[in-house]
Design an enzyme around this catalytic site. Structure first.
Site, PDB file in Angstrom:
ATOM      1  CG  ASP A 271      29.733  22.444 -11.047  1.00  0.00           C
ATOM      2  OD1 ASP A 271      30.259  22.693 -12.149  1.00  0.00           O
ATOM      3  OD2 ASP A 271      29.379  21.296 -10.691  1.00  0.00           O
ATOM      4  CE  LYS A 278      26.430  21.464 -12.420  1.00  0.00           C
ATOM      5  NZ  LYS A 278      26.184  20.010 -12.413  1.00  0.00           N
ATOM      6  CG  ASP A 349      28.690  19.305 -14.647  1.00  0.00           C
ATOM      7  OD1 ASP A 349      29.103  20.002 -13.701  1.00  0.00           O
ATOM      8  OD2 ASP A 349      27.486  19.020 -14.812  1.00  0.00           O
ATOM      9  NE  ARG A 353      33.751  12.666 -11.003  1.00  0.00           N
ATOM     10  CZ  ARG A 353      32.811  11.834 -11.416  1.00  0.00           C
ATOM     11  NH1 ARG A 353      33.132  10.748 -12.086  1.00  0.00           N
ATOM     12  NH2 ARG A 353      31.542  12.077 -11.179  1.00  0.00           N
TER      13      ARG A 353
HETATM   14  N1  BES Z   1      28.248  19.616  -8.341  1.00  0.00           N
HETATM   15  C1  BES Z   1      27.752  18.580  -9.136  1.00  0.00           C
HETATM   16  C2  BES Z   1      26.917  17.562  -8.349  1.00  0.00           C
HETATM   17  C3  BES Z   1      25.646  18.066  -7.708  1.00  0.00           C
HETATM   18  C4  BES Z   1      24.430  17.898  -8.341  1.00  0.00           C
HETATM   19  C5  BES Z   1      25.670  18.652  -6.457  1.00  0.00           C
HETATM   20  C6  BES Z   1      23.264  18.332  -7.745  1.00  0.00           C
HETATM   21  C7  BES Z   1      24.517  19.085  -5.852  1.00  0.00           C
HETATM   22  C8  BES Z   1      23.310  18.935  -6.484  1.00  0.00           C
HETATM   23  C9  BES Z   1      28.905  17.806  -9.795  1.00  0.00           C
HETATM   24  O1  BES Z   1      30.042  18.533 -10.061  1.00  0.00           O
HETATM   25  C10 BES Z   1      28.395  17.305 -11.109  1.00  0.00           C
HETATM   26  O2  BES Z   1      28.065  18.111 -11.930  1.00  0.00           O
HETATM   27  N2  BES Z   1      28.349  15.986 -11.263  1.00  0.00           N
HETATM   28  C11 BES Z   1      27.876  15.393 -12.449  1.00  0.00           C
HETATM   29  C12 BES Z   1      28.777  14.235 -12.768  1.00  0.00           C
HETATM   30  C13 BES Z   1      28.585  13.685 -14.155  1.00  0.00           C
HETATM   31  C14 BES Z   1      29.011  14.685 -15.191  1.00  0.00           C
HETATM   32  C15 BES Z   1      29.384  12.417 -14.286  1.00  0.00           C
HETATM   33  C16 BES Z   1      26.441  14.929 -12.184  1.00  0.00           C
HETATM   34  O3  BES Z   1      26.131  14.546 -11.065  1.00  0.00           O
HETATM   35  O4  BES Z   1      25.642  15.005 -13.111  1.00  0.00           O
HETATM   36 ZN    ZN Z   2      30.369  20.164  -8.786  1.00  0.00          ZN
HETATM   37 ZN    ZN Z   3      29.987  19.584 -11.930  1.00  0.00          ZN
END
Ligand code: BES
Ligand code: ZN
Ligand code: ZN
Length: 503
Positions: A271, A278, A349, A353
């Site tokens: 990711d 990110k 990101d 979902r």
């Molecule tokens: N894979 C990440 C979540 C994650 C963060 C997993 C840290 C393990 C460790 C997910 O896809 C993500 O990036 N989520 C975002 C959502 C936001 C953009 C609404 C997040 O948590 O910042």
């Molecule tokens: Zn993710």
């Molecule tokens: Zn993500």
């Protein structure tokens, strides 16, 4: 490696061995066994206890050389407070003891049965075996031989005065089977994305099928099939990567099954965030974003050796990679999911979902699941809410959630419920050109909850549990209890126990 079971008279049956001795905080000063051991060591144990400030607090470990014909060493392990003791604590303490012993070059250990373990022999055996095998887990295939740690314990002997029951032996071998599942999950999560493609996971699924004595059937939905099924949300995430997406389905058809449970694992092999890229520090561990799928594969490895679970269990892995490229989805793009709902992607990101939306709808519409459980490294917000050691639990069925929490607690997989506050859902619908946005907008907080509310839009009548494993799936700290650095295999044992309970 194996766990040998020996019977012997208490408390000193061994010769030239290492004895692990658990003792409680309230009891160590007057513990009879400890007194006998102290005499045997000519007072040496007593001295060590004083020198090393042994207080029997949980996790305190003191190794004493006594060099007697009966034992070479005694390892005193603080078991903490008596009323806080549980088999999960025992598992972690024993794993810690095995690690410490390994580092000291001790390779054969004896553990004497002690009454606080209770009389649930199957679970004693299971936890004993999990502690031993998981503490010995290593992921060192990318290290040169000279850099590998040679510190494994090769044998654990469980000494018991009275009868060795068949349930104890059954528990020990079940624990070994579960450890194999957990080790598979850990291996897959630890594997870097350079070496783990969607097709790698496909072959792992086929390998499980092959060694399952016909219990498990695997189907792979390729890109064309996913297009045909209308998986626009999943394919939208996948479109930025050069690696073709695969939707992997594993089917365990239990004898006389009355219920169908789907296990859905978020499987983003890497990711990057996509075009909503990110920052580098947040990307460092993002090979772990397929931990949900790896957990499901670990569970199926175990199911492949369980002949008689009267339940249909499906494993669903929407496998793809979230990458930025000329072909990637852009913020503002609209995707259509299997259930016909349209999604405005404002943040690429928030991709998990999207893949889960299609997997959930598919599991309800095509597989007619009675219950779907998704495991997903879904939100950083869940780590903010609950920390690294507790997963978030959400869903639409309180009874199953409560049951799972109780079971998971017993296994040491900690979960805590977060409220599905409906008003937050409205925020994801307001001001969108589509049915729903994939994020609720900046600085609104409650990210773990909004992610779950988003998923709830893709569940209609089936029961559903959502487990946000973003924290516990990947451990960046030092080894702790059964948990080792990197992929942890969190959830494998508790979901297996839940399945046993549901059947
Ligand atoms: N894979 C990440 C979540 C994650 C963060 C997993 C840290 C393990 C460790 C997910 O896809 C993500 O990036 N989520 C975002 C959502 C936001 C953009 C609404 C997040 O948590 O910042
Ligand atoms: Zn993710
Ligand atoms: Zn993500």
């Amino acid at each position: 490696m194996d766990i040998g079971i020996k019977t012997g008279k208490s408390p000193f049956p061994g010769k030239g061995q290492v004895l692990i001795y658990f003792v409680f905080e309230e009891e160590w000063k007057k513990d009879q066994g400890l007194k006998i051991l102290d005499e045997l060591s000519a007072g040496f144990i007593g001295k060590k206890i004083v020198n090393q400030h042994f207080d029997a607090k949980a996790g305190k470990i003191v190794v004493v050389d006594i060099n007697k014909p009966e034992y070479d060493q005694v390892i005193l392990v603080g078991a903490g407070k008596k009323d806080e003791f549980s088999l999960a604590r025992f598992k972690n303490l024993l794993a810690e003891t095995v690690r410490t012993s390994g580092k000291l070059g001790l390779d054969e250990l004896s553990l004497f049965y002690f009454p606080a373990l209770g009389d649930d022999h199957f679970n004693i055996g299971k936890n004993l075996s999990l502690a031993f095998h998981l503490a010995n887990y290593r992921f060192d295939k990318y290290k040169s031989k000279k850099n590998r740690r040679p510190d494994r314990v090769t044998k654990l002997v469980f000494l018991k005065d009275d009868k060795i029951t068949s349930s104890l032996l059954g528990g020990i071998s079940f624990g070994e089977l579960v450890s194999q599942g957990i080790s598979l999950t850990r291996d897959l999560v630890n594997e870097p994305a350079s070496h783990l493609h969607p097709v790698t996971l496909e072959s792992v699924a086929f390998q499980i099928e092959k060694t399952s004595s016909e219990r498990i059937k695997v189907e792979i939905l390729d890109k064309e099939e996913c297009v045909r099924l209308g998986m626009g949300a999943f394919l939208g995430v996948a479109q930025g990567s050069e690696r073709e997406a695969k939707f992997i389905v594993l089917k365990y058809l239990g004898p006389k099954a009355k219920k169908t449970v789907s296990l859905i694992g978020k499987t983003i092999i890497f990711d990057s965030g996509g075009l909503s890229l990110k920052p580098s520090s947040a990307m460092e561990t993002m090979k772990c974003d397929m931990a949900g799928g790896a957990t499901v594969l670990g569970i199926f490895k175990i199911l492949s050796k369980i002949p008689d679970l009267p339940l249909n269990v499906y494993g669903l892995l929407p496998v793809c990679e979230n990458m930025p490229s000329g072909g990637a989805i852009r913020p503002g793009d609209v995707l259509t999911a299997v259930n016909g709902k349209t999604i405005e992607v404002l943040n690429t990101d928030a991709e998990g979902r999207l893949t889960l939306a299609d997997a959930l709808s598919y599991s309800e519409k095509y597989l007619k699941s009675d219950l779907s459980i998704d495991l997903a490294t879904l939100t950083g917000a869940c780590i903010v809410a609950l920390g690294k050691e507790i997963s978030g639990l959400m869903g639409n069925d309180k009874k199953t959630m409560d049951l799972y929490q109780k079971i998971a607690d017993k296994e040491g997989d900690l979960v805590w419920p977060l409220p599905m506050h409906k008003d937050y859902l409205e925020k994801m619908k307001q001001g969108s050109i589509a049915d729903i946005k994939n994020v609720s907008g900046s600085s609104s907080g409650g990210g773990a909850i909004t992610a779950a509310l988003f998923l709830s839009e893709f569940v209609d009548r089936m029961k559903w549990l959502h487990i946000d494993i973003a924290g516990p799936a990947f451990w960046t700290d030092r080894d702790k209890g059964v948990i080792s650095h990197g992929g942890t295999g969190w959830g494998v044992v508790s979901i297996i126990e839940l399945l046993k309970n549901l059947s």
